[in-house]
Design an enzyme around this catalytic site. Sequence first.
Site, short mmCIF file in Angstrom:
data_model
loop_
_atom_site.label_atom_id
_atom_site.label_comp_id
_atom_site.label_asym_id
_atom_site.label_seq_id
_atom_site.Cartn_x
_atom_site.Cartn_y
_atom_site.Cartn_z
N HIS A 91 0.81 -1.11 -0.19
CA HIS A 91 0.12 0.07 -0.07
C HIS A 91 0.81 1.23 -0.10
O HIS A 91 2.04 1.17 0.24
CB HIS A 91 -0.91 0.11 1.33
CG HIS A 91 -1.65 -1.12 1.42
ND1 HIS A 91 -3.10 -1.00 1.10
CD2 HIS A 91 -1.67 -2.55 1.87
CE1 HIS A 91 -3.85 -2.18 1.17
NE2 HIS A 91 -2.80 -3.04 1.84
N TYR A 127 -2.66 -1.16 8.96
CA TYR A 127 -1.49 -1.82 8.47
C TYR A 127 -0.88 -2.66 9.46
O TYR A 127 -0.91 -2.19 10.57
CB TYR A 127 -0.66 -0.87 7.69
CG TYR A 127 -1.18 0.11 6.73
CD1 TYR A 127 -2.05 -0.49 5.45
CD2 TYR A 127 -1.47 1.52 7.01
CE1 TYR A 127 -2.56 0.31 4.59
CE2 TYR A 127 -2.19 2.33 5.99
CZ TYR A 127 -2.61 1.88 4.70
OH TYR A 127 -3.32 2.68 3.91
N HIS A 205 -2.52 -3.47 -3.68
CA HIS A 205 -3.81 -2.96 -3.48
C HIS A 205 -4.58 -2.62 -4.86
O HIS A 205 -5.88 -3.14 -4.74
CB HIS A 205 -4.06 -1.40 -2.46
CG HIS A 205 -5.36 -1.58 -1.82
ND1 HIS A 205 -5.67 -0.28 -1.11
CD2 HIS A 205 -6.42 -2.00 -2.05
CE1 HIS A 205 -6.82 -0.20 -0.93
NE2 HIS A 205 -7.46 -1.33 -1.08
N LYS A 211 -8.10 1.29 -7.64
CA LYS A 211 -7.17 2.27 -6.92
C LYS A 211 -5.86 2.23 -7.65
O LYS A 211 -5.57 1.52 -8.05
CB LYS A 211 -6.89 1.88 -5.52
CG LYS A 211 -8.36 2.24 -4.61
CD LYS A 211 -8.04 1.55 -3.12
CE LYS A 211 -9.51 1.79 -2.36
NZ LYS A 211 -9.83 3.08 -2.18
N CYS A 213 -3.28 2.92 -5.56
CA CYS A 213 -2.48 2.16 -4.49
C CYS A 213 -1.93 0.91 -4.73
O CYS A 213 -2.68 0.07 -5.23
CB CYS A 213 -3.29 2.32 -3.18
SG CYS A 213 -2.47 1.59 -1.75
#
Length: 225
Positions: A91, A127, A205, A211, A213
């Site tokens: 991430h 996380y 991700h 996304k 990310c």
Amino acid sequence: MNIRQAQHRLSSRNVRQAQHILASAGHPPGPFDGLWGRQTAAAVMSFQRAAGLRQTGQLDRDTIAALSSIPGLKVIYQGKARHVVDEIIMHCSATRPLWMSDRTFAERFAEIRRWHVKERGWRDIGYHWLIDRDGSILPGRAENVIGSHVMGQNSGTIGICLLGGHGSSERDRFSDNFTVAQDTAARWLIDDIKSRTTIKRVSGHNEYAAKACPGFQVAKWLAAA
């Protein structure tokens, strides 16, 4: 040479390995910097207390043996259902390169944790690991606790977050948004996790959601080593 002097002569690699094991066992030692300091000593003492060992705050022979024999270090399980951890998901924090640059890593960590706890209502930071711009590493949730980092993919996965990535694209190169120090630290951390559980996949991700990310394609990044 007394024990305290001996601790300072431990290799950086040995201290960092001990720091990772302590964190995984629920005794966070602060940044994984390979340096023997007050936080690491406190984590060792906390571990010794829990393990019923003499509380020296030092990596003596009995403590090293106990750390080496912790169940689950070769297989990491998460939650009451004991999900086997077999995937790492990368991430980014989507912050600018100089975000909170006048603050410490611990303060930047605390701000991300605030986003997750106060704004999203989670019980902790989502996380398991965070990597700062200079390559410093801090533990988030314990690895044996299910994270909150990818909807539908949290059980049996470990989330690593790189600070940075604001305005990134999933097609970017790692170096477009992150530092050489982060590259080195991320690869080291992935290898370290692999030494403690069988990782079948390292993903991003963006492979599970629409996304950008983490701001690069993980498979291409790993292959470029």
